[in-house]
Scaffold this motif. Structure first.
Motif, PDB file in Angstrom:
ATOM      1  N   ALA A 109       1.011  -0.991   0.062  1.00 22.48           N
ATOM      2  CA  ALA A 109       0.191  -0.368  -0.147  1.00 22.48           C
ATOM      3  C   ALA A 109       0.890   1.350   0.271  1.00 22.48           C
ATOM      4  O   ALA A 109       0.994   2.588  -0.847  1.00 22.48           O
ATOM      5  CB  ALA A 109      -0.427   0.460   1.586  1.00 22.48           C
ATOM      6  N   GLY A 110       1.420   1.049   0.628  1.00 23.63           N
ATOM      7  CA  GLY A 110       2.966   2.609   0.573  1.00 23.63           C
ATOM      8  C   GLY A 110       2.414   3.411   0.975  1.00 23.63           C
ATOM      9  O   GLY A 110       1.614   4.079   2.282  1.00 23.63           O
ATOM     10  N   LYS A 111       2.593   4.170   0.002  1.00 23.27           N
ATOM     11  CA  LYS A 111       2.641   5.725   0.473  1.00 23.27           C
ATOM     12  C   LYS A 111       0.875   6.400   0.187  1.00 23.27           C
ATOM     13  O   LYS A 111       0.505   7.625  -0.297  1.00 23.27           O
ATOM     14  CB  LYS A 111       3.095   7.182   0.753  1.00 23.27           C
ATOM     15  CG  LYS A 111       4.280   6.707   1.472  1.00 23.27           C
ATOM     16  CD  LYS A 111       4.203   7.062   2.505  1.00 23.27           C
ATOM     17  CE  LYS A 111       5.352   6.580   3.342  1.00 23.27           C
ATOM     18  NZ  LYS A 111       5.049   6.861   5.529  1.00 23.27           N
ATOM     19  N   ASN A 112       0.284   5.001  -0.676  1.00 21.71           N
ATOM     20  CA  ASN A 112      -0.593   5.953  -1.887  1.00 21.71           C
ATOM     21  C   ASN A 112      -1.769   4.496  -1.399  1.00 21.71           C
ATOM     22  O   ASN A 112      -2.175   3.863  -2.784  1.00 21.71           O
ATOM     23  CB  ASN A 112      -0.158   5.779  -3.101  1.00 21.71           C
ATOM     24  CG  ASN A 112      -1.327   6.433  -3.918  1.00 21.71           C
ATOM     25  OD1 ASN A 112      -2.433   7.010  -3.621  1.00 21.71           O
ATOM     26  ND2 ASN A 112      -1.004   6.240  -5.312  1.00 21.71           N
ATOM     27  N   PRO A 113      -2.552   4.041  -0.300  1.00 23.50           N
ATOM     28  CA  PRO A 113      -3.662   2.797   0.442  1.00 23.50           C
ATOM     29  C   PRO A 113      -4.503   3.490  -0.867  1.00 23.50           C
ATOM     30  O   PRO A 113      -5.316   2.583  -0.814  1.00 23.50           O
ATOM     31  CB  PRO A 113      -3.308   2.943   1.595  1.00 23.50           C
ATOM     32  CG  PRO A 113      -3.117   5.049   1.816  1.00 23.50           C
ATOM     33  CD  PRO A 113      -2.021   5.320   0.793  1.00 23.50           C
ATOM     34  N   ASN A 114      -5.013   4.659  -1.454  1.00 23.38           N
ATOM     35  CA  ASN A 114      -6.198   4.913  -2.097  1.00 23.38           C
ATOM     36  C   ASN A 114      -5.846   4.981  -3.288  1.00 23.38           C
ATOM     37  O   ASN A 114      -6.852   5.631  -4.362  1.00 23.38           O
ATOM     38  CB  ASN A 114      -6.936   5.882  -1.474  1.00 23.38           C
ATOM     39  CG  ASN A 114      -8.049   6.001  -1.833  1.00 23.38           C
ATOM     40  OD1 ASN A 114      -8.771   4.849  -1.637  1.00 23.38           O
ATOM     41  ND2 ASN A 114      -8.855   7.103  -2.415  1.00 23.38           N
ATOM     42  N   ARG A 115      -4.575   4.204  -3.923  1.00 22.72           N
ATOM     43  CA  ARG A 115      -4.515   4.240  -5.438  1.00 22.72           C
ATOM     44  C   ARG A 115      -5.658   4.055  -6.302  1.00 22.72           C
ATOM     45  O   ARG A 115      -6.134   4.424  -7.359  1.00 22.72           O
ATOM     46  CB  ARG A 115      -3.140   3.035  -5.592  1.00 22.72           C
ATOM     47  CG  ARG A 115      -2.951   3.423  -7.050  1.00 22.72           C
ATOM     48  CD  ARG A 115      -1.518   2.241  -7.008  1.00 22.72           C
ATOM     49  NE  ARG A 115      -0.362   2.768  -6.625  1.00 22.72           N
ATOM     50  CZ  ARG A 115      -0.208   2.160  -4.906  1.00 22.72           C
ATOM     51  NH1 ARG A 115      -0.629   0.939  -5.066  1.00 22.72           N
ATOM     52  NH2 ARG A 115       1.194   1.987  -4.843  1.00 22.72           N
ATOM     53  N   ALA A 116      -6.257   2.784  -6.005  1.00 20.24           N
ATOM     54  CA  ALA A 116      -7.884   2.349  -6.498  1.00 20.24           C
ATOM     55  C   ALA A 116      -8.586   3.197  -6.259  1.00 20.24           C
ATOM     56  O   ALA A 116      -9.797   3.052  -7.083  1.00 20.24           O
ATOM     57  CB  ALA A 116      -8.098   1.292  -6.267  1.00 20.24           C
ATOM     58  N   GLY A 117      -9.155   4.214  -5.679  1.00 18.50           N
ATOM     59  CA  GLY A 117      -9.443   5.445  -5.638  1.00 18.50           C
ATOM     60  C   GLY A 117     -11.295   5.037  -4.701  1.00 18.50           C
ATOM     61  O   GLY A 117     -12.432   5.618  -4.550  1.00 18.50           O
ATOM     62  N   LYS A 118     -11.079   4.502  -3.954  1.00 16.06           N
ATOM     63  CA  LYS A 118     -12.017   3.606  -3.590  1.00 16.06           C
ATOM     64  C   LYS A 118     -12.745   4.643  -2.168  1.00 16.06           C
ATOM     65  O   LYS A 118     -14.161   3.959  -1.604  1.00 16.06           O
ATOM     66  CB  LYS A 118     -12.150   1.647  -3.036  1.00 16.06           C
ATOM     67  CG  LYS A 118     -11.650   1.467  -3.845  1.00 16.06           C
ATOM     68  CD  LYS A 118     -11.599   0.030  -3.640  1.00 16.06           C
ATOM     69  CE  LYS A 118     -11.589  -1.423  -4.944  1.00 16.06           C
ATOM     70  NZ  LYS A 118     -11.261  -2.609  -4.385  1.00 16.06           N
ATOM     71  N   CYS A 119     -12.166   5.124  -1.831  1.00 21.51           N
ATOM     72  CA  CYS A 119     -12.325   6.024  -0.943  1.00 21.51           C
ATOM     73  C   CYS A 119     -12.515   7.014  -0.778  1.00 21.51           C
ATOM     74  O   CYS A 119     -12.130   7.606  -1.709  1.00 21.51           O
ATOM     75  CB  CYS A 119     -11.415   5.465   0.907  1.00 21.51           C
ATOM     76  SG  CYS A 119     -11.502   6.515   2.316  1.00 21.51           S
ATOM     77  N   PRO A 120     -13.741   7.708  -0.665  1.00 18.93           N
ATOM     78  CA  PRO A 120     -13.713   8.895  -1.170  1.00 18.93           C
ATOM     79  C   PRO A 120     -13.120   9.874  -1.178  1.00 18.93           C
ATOM     80  O   PRO A 120     -12.569  10.361   0.380  1.00 18.93           O
ATOM     81  CB  PRO A 120     -15.113   9.343  -0.443  1.00 18.93           C
ATOM     82  CG  PRO A 120     -15.626   8.087   0.097  1.00 18.93           C
ATOM     83  CD  PRO A 120     -14.920   7.683   0.770  1.00 18.93           C
ATOM     84  N   VAL A 121     -12.669  10.802  -1.983  1.00 19.36           N
ATOM     85  CA  VAL A 121     -11.606  11.807  -2.099  1.00 19.36           C
ATOM     86  C   VAL A 121     -12.583  13.160  -1.826  1.00 19.36           C
ATOM     87  O   VAL A 121     -12.286  14.645  -1.573  1.00 19.36           O
ATOM     88  CB  VAL A 121     -10.749  11.717  -2.662  1.00 19.36           C
ATOM     89  CG1 VAL A 121      -9.949  10.860  -2.927  1.00 19.36           C
ATOM     90  CG2 VAL A 121     -10.900  12.369  -4.083  1.00 19.36           C
ATOM     91  N   ASN A 122     -14.010  13.410  -2.087  1.00 20.87           N
ATOM     92  CA  ASN A 122     -14.296  14.521  -1.826  1.00 20.87           C
ATOM     93  C   ASN A 122     -15.367  14.979   0.092  1.00 20.87           C
ATOM     94  O   ASN A 122     -16.668  16.136  -0.581  1.00 20.87           O
ATOM     95  CB  ASN A 122     -15.516  14.549  -2.829  1.00 20.87           C
ATOM     96  CG  ASN A 122     -16.742  13.035  -2.455  1.00 20.87           C
ATOM     97  OD1 ASN A 122     -16.615  12.292  -1.671  1.00 20.87           O
ATOM     98  ND2 ASN A 122     -17.831  13.985  -2.984  1.00 20.87           N
TER      99      ASN A 122
END
Length: 241
Positions: A109-122
């Protein structure tokens, strides 16, 4: 407050409980691994070669020849100790190997765990929980604020509920009224489900009764970063549930 989490049981009690309750998971059951007869004869290291010997050697960065050595055994045993796997005698069985695979996913997961964009970013600041990889992190928009950190979520039939929630109550020195066990740094986000620290390993099985168990330092960091009203998003599916 009635909560649904439980402190990690001690090794022997955990084995008995998991077996009696039928909570054996093919991926994350820790403490139900059968020892070969050689273990009983005192062969602590050097002779206990498991079916996942080569995979374990490769994971640990050792020579992947599939032959158990004293050094291999000690390295596997150190991993078992660090991750709460019992018994701890350096045997590369399915339990140890499956925890290694999970740890590999967590590290990836490294420093980009939301690479797949499954957790909301808005949503602004939000705590994300990925049940599949058993990790959590806090982000603000697309900016990673904390994590990812390993967590232990609900066991089979007590799965941590997915969806969007909000932190609604925080209690630093909470004690479960249901199980009479400490739940330090509790931050409740859905009924009796909360982030909180535990004493033992977050990699141990079978899991919580719904809470998101954390290592003490991680739970303290979440306590400092989150407030009532902050959102929590839970997604994915834990293996064995």
């Amino acid at each position: 407050m009635v909560s649904t989490s439980r402190r990690i049981p001690r090794a022997r009690r955990g084995i008995a409980y998991a077996a009696a309750a039928g909570l054996v998971s093919p991926l994350l059951v820790v403490g139900v691994q059968s020892a070969p007869a050689a273990a009983a004869s005192g062969s602590w290291c050097g002779g206990l070669q498991g079916p996942y010997q080569k995979q374990a050697e490769r994971f640990l960065g050792r020579k992947a020849d599939g032959r158990q050595s004293v050094g291999d055994c000690r390295a596997i045993r150190d991993f078992q100790r660090a991750h709460g796997i019992h018994p701890q005698y350096g045997y590369a069985g399915p339990v140890t190997w499956n925890v290694m695979k999970l740890v590999k996913q967590q590290k990836a997961a490294g420093k980009n765990p939301n690479r797949a964009g499954k957790c909301p970013v808005n949503k602004g600041r939000i705590a994300c929980v990925d049940l599949t990889r058993q990790i959590s992190w806090i982000q603000d928009g697309r900016k990673l604020v904390k994590g990812p950190v390993p967590v232990r979520t609900g066991r089979n039939k007590f799965e941590t509920r997915t969806g969007l929630h909000r932190v609604y109550w925080r209690h630093k020195d909470h004690v479960s009224s249901l199980y009479d066990v400490p739940m330090p740094y509790s931050q409740f986000f859905d009924g009796g489900e909360a982030f909180h620290s535990i004493d033992g390993s977050v990699w141990s099985a079978p899991g919580s009764h719904g809470c998101v168990n954390m290592r003490p330092a991680d739970a303290r960091s979440y306590w400092k970063l989150l407030r009532n009203g902050d959102e929590v998003y839970v997604y994915g599916r834990k293996a064995g549930t």
